[in-house]
Design an enzyme around this catalytic site. Structure first.
Site, PDB file in Angstrom:
ATOM      1  N   SER A 144       0.840  -1.200   0.000  1.00 59.82           N
ATOM      2  CA  SER A 144       0.000   0.000   0.000  1.00 59.82           C
ATOM      3  C   SER A 144       0.871   1.244   0.000  1.00 59.82           C
ATOM      4  O   SER A 144       2.100   1.172   0.140  1.00 59.82           O
ATOM      5  CB  SER A 144      -0.931   0.020   1.226  1.00 59.82           C
ATOM      6  OG  SER A 144      -0.174   0.115   2.420  1.00 59.82           O
ATOM      7  N   GLY A 145       0.222   2.396  -0.149  1.00 63.76           N
ATOM      8  CA  GLY A 145       0.903   3.676  -0.019  1.00 63.76           C
ATOM      9  C   GLY A 145       2.022   3.912  -1.012  1.00 63.76           C
ATOM     10  O   GLY A 145       1.959   3.521  -2.182  1.00 63.76           O
ATOM     11  N   ARG A 204       3.443  -7.634   5.340  1.00 65.26           N
ATOM     12  CA  ARG A 204       2.938  -8.615   6.304  1.00 65.26           C
ATOM     13  C   ARG A 204       1.590  -9.199   5.900  1.00 65.26           C
ATOM     14  O   ARG A 204       1.355 -10.392   6.079  1.00 65.26           O
ATOM     15  CB  ARG A 204       2.817  -7.963   7.687  1.00 65.26           C
ATOM     16  CG  ARG A 204       4.160  -7.640   8.342  1.00 65.26           C
ATOM     17  CD  ARG A 204       3.975  -6.877   9.638  1.00 65.26           C
ATOM     18  NE  ARG A 204       3.341  -5.571   9.412  1.00 65.26           N
ATOM     19  CZ  ARG A 204       3.030  -4.708  10.377  1.00 65.26           C
ATOM     20  NH1 ARG A 204       3.268  -5.035  11.634  1.00 65.26           N
ATOM     21  NH2 ARG A 204       2.478  -3.547  10.096  1.00 65.26           N
ATOM     22  N   SER A 247      12.787   7.621   4.103  1.00 63.59           N
ATOM     23  CA  SER A 247      12.737   8.303   5.387  1.00 63.59           C
ATOM     24  C   SER A 247      11.495   9.187   5.412  1.00 63.59           C
ATOM     25  O   SER A 247      10.406   8.744   5.075  1.00 63.59           O
ATOM     26  CB  SER A 247      14.025   9.110   5.593  1.00 63.59           C
ATOM     27  OG  SER A 247      14.019   9.798   6.822  1.00 63.59           O
ATOM     28  N   TYR A 268       8.718   8.865  16.353  1.00 60.64           N
ATOM     29  CA  TYR A 268       8.862   8.607  14.910  1.00 60.64           C
ATOM     30  C   TYR A 268      10.130   9.223  14.316  1.00 60.64           C
ATOM     31  O   TYR A 268      10.890   8.547  13.610  1.00 60.64           O
ATOM     32  CB  TYR A 268       7.625   9.149  14.205  1.00 60.64           C
ATOM     33  CG  TYR A 268       7.609   8.996  12.709  1.00 60.64           C
ATOM     34  CD1 TYR A 268       7.411   7.753  12.117  1.00 60.64           C
ATOM     35  CD2 TYR A 268       7.758  10.103  11.874  1.00 60.64           C
ATOM     36  CE1 TYR A 268       7.371   7.617  10.734  1.00 60.64           C
ATOM     37  CE2 TYR A 268       7.713   9.983  10.497  1.00 60.64           C
ATOM     38  CZ  TYR A 268       7.523   8.736   9.928  1.00 60.64           C
ATOM     39  OH  TYR A 268       7.487   8.605   8.565  1.00 60.64           O
ATOM     40  N   LYS A 304      13.606   7.812  11.727  1.00 56.61           N
ATOM     41  CA  LYS A 304      13.851   8.277  10.370  1.00 56.61           C
ATOM     42  C   LYS A 304      15.193   8.996  10.252  1.00 56.61           C
ATOM     43  O   LYS A 304      15.854   8.938   9.215  1.00 56.61           O
ATOM     44  CB  LYS A 304      12.703   9.188   9.911  1.00 56.61           C
ATOM     45  CG  LYS A 304      11.370   8.447   9.776  1.00 56.61           C
ATOM     46  CD  LYS A 304      11.460   7.314   8.762  1.00 56.61           C
ATOM     47  CE  LYS A 304      10.136   6.659   8.483  1.00 56.61           C
ATOM     48  NZ  LYS A 304      10.207   5.612   7.444  1.00 56.61           N
TER      49      LYS A 304
END
Length: 332
Positions: free
Chosen positions: A42-43, A64, A172, A186, A190
């Site tokens: 996705s994405g 996954r 990133s 988060y 990154k």
């Protein structure tokens, strides 16, 4: 005298533009290449896979959720340019067990050949105030966002060195260039990718392997939609100072930069400014890129200070509104 100085500068810049292509990496040819995309169901990961498939690559998707993988496989196959192309799906958590990741990538290479380009796109996000985020969330994000890129990269690097060619992409975020309110769990994961990429690039450059770090802005993806549900007010207001990009646009830029062997990959004017501001000691792919950083750094720093001042103002304003509201509640 002034005219001579100006003429010299113009000549020097033109010379750099002429020499630059001679020292840049040879572009990777995608037709027939084997591209592995983690987080590819996705994405941005899915869009990168589609973009590479459109250019004739063979794709290995890793994620996954097996059902999502199969759905994405069908979607990608609509863009085939020849009947030899293959989309291979592998369901595995790239952040859990290195040996398992190594084994599935060996299987992928046995079926589709050596990996020419690896795109590390698997990732997740948690937003909230530092003291309100569960401690295990810090551990989970570091595992998924950092180790989830380390394991696949380590599994393919030996073969790339043997072949003396390859591309490795780390996706990133602009939150990996600039620490922002709400991203204390988060952002560090990154930022870590940048350090990994710089050190790895120095190791593998003699083998004609090039590393790219992509810094996408807020992007319209299922993950971004989920993340937005739990964002603190301050984070939402700061995010509103820039526009949300489409995943297809981001994917096109990342693929283009990876093919060219560019170390930095950014989208839009804000992304370009951040890449200049945070370039530091990062590698450059061409002389012109280095020249742009030297010329623009000071100007962009001034602009960046205005941005930081605006963000600080948003945080202070939200704090004052919150305190005022709490004070009013106590008096009732």
């Amino acid at each position: 005298m002034l005219l001579l100085v100006v003429a010299f500068i113009v000549f020097f810049v033109l010379l750099l533009y002429m020499v630059s292509p001679l020292i840049s990496p040879k572009p990777l040819k995608l037709p027939g290449a084997h591209v592995v995309v983690t987080g590819g169901s996705s994405g941005i990961g899915k869009c990168i896979a589609i973009e590479c498939y459109k250019q004739g690559a063979f794709i290995t998707l890793i994620a996954r959720d097996e059902n999502k993988l199969l759905q994405t496989k069908k979607e990608i196959e609509k863009y085939s340019v020849n009947d030899k192309q293959v989309v291979l799906c592998i369901s595995v958590d790239v952040s859990k067990d290195y040996e398992q990741v190594e084994n599935v990538l060996k299987q992928a290479q046995e079926k589709l050949g050596p990996v020419d380009m690896l795109v590390n796109c698997a990732g997740t996000s948690v937003t909230g105030k530092f003291e309100e985020i569960e401690v295990n969330s810090f551990e989970r994000l570091m595992a998924v966002n950092y180790l989830g890129s380390v394991y696949p990269s380590r599994a393919v690097i030996a073969t790339m060195k043997e072949r003396r060619m390859g591309r490795i992409v780390f996706v990133s975020s602009q939150a990996g260039q600039l620490g922002l309110f709400g991203y204390t769990a988060y952002s560090p994961t990154k930022f870590a990718l940048r350090g990994l990429a710089e050190a790895l690039q120095m190791e593998v450059k003699p083998y004609n392997i090039y590393v790219t770090v992509a810094y996408p802005p807020d992007t319209d993806t299922p993950g971004f939609a989920e993340e937005s549900k739990t964002k603190p007010l301050e984070t939402k207001l700061i995010s509103e100072t820039s526009s949300v990009c489409q995943a297809e646009q981001v994917a096109r830029v990342i693929v283009k930069d990876a093919i060219q062997g560019n170390f930095n990959s950014s989208v839009g004017s804000d992304g370009y400014m951040l890449s200049i501001l945070t370039s530091g000691m990062s590698p450059v792919t061409s002389i012109t890129e280095g020249l742009q950083q030297v010329v623009c750094m000071g100007i962009f720093r001034i602009v960046g200070l205005f941005y930081l001042g605006s963000f600080d103002s948003i945080v202070r304003r939200c704090m004052m509104q919150r305190e005022k509201s709490e004070s009013a509640d106590k008096t009732e």
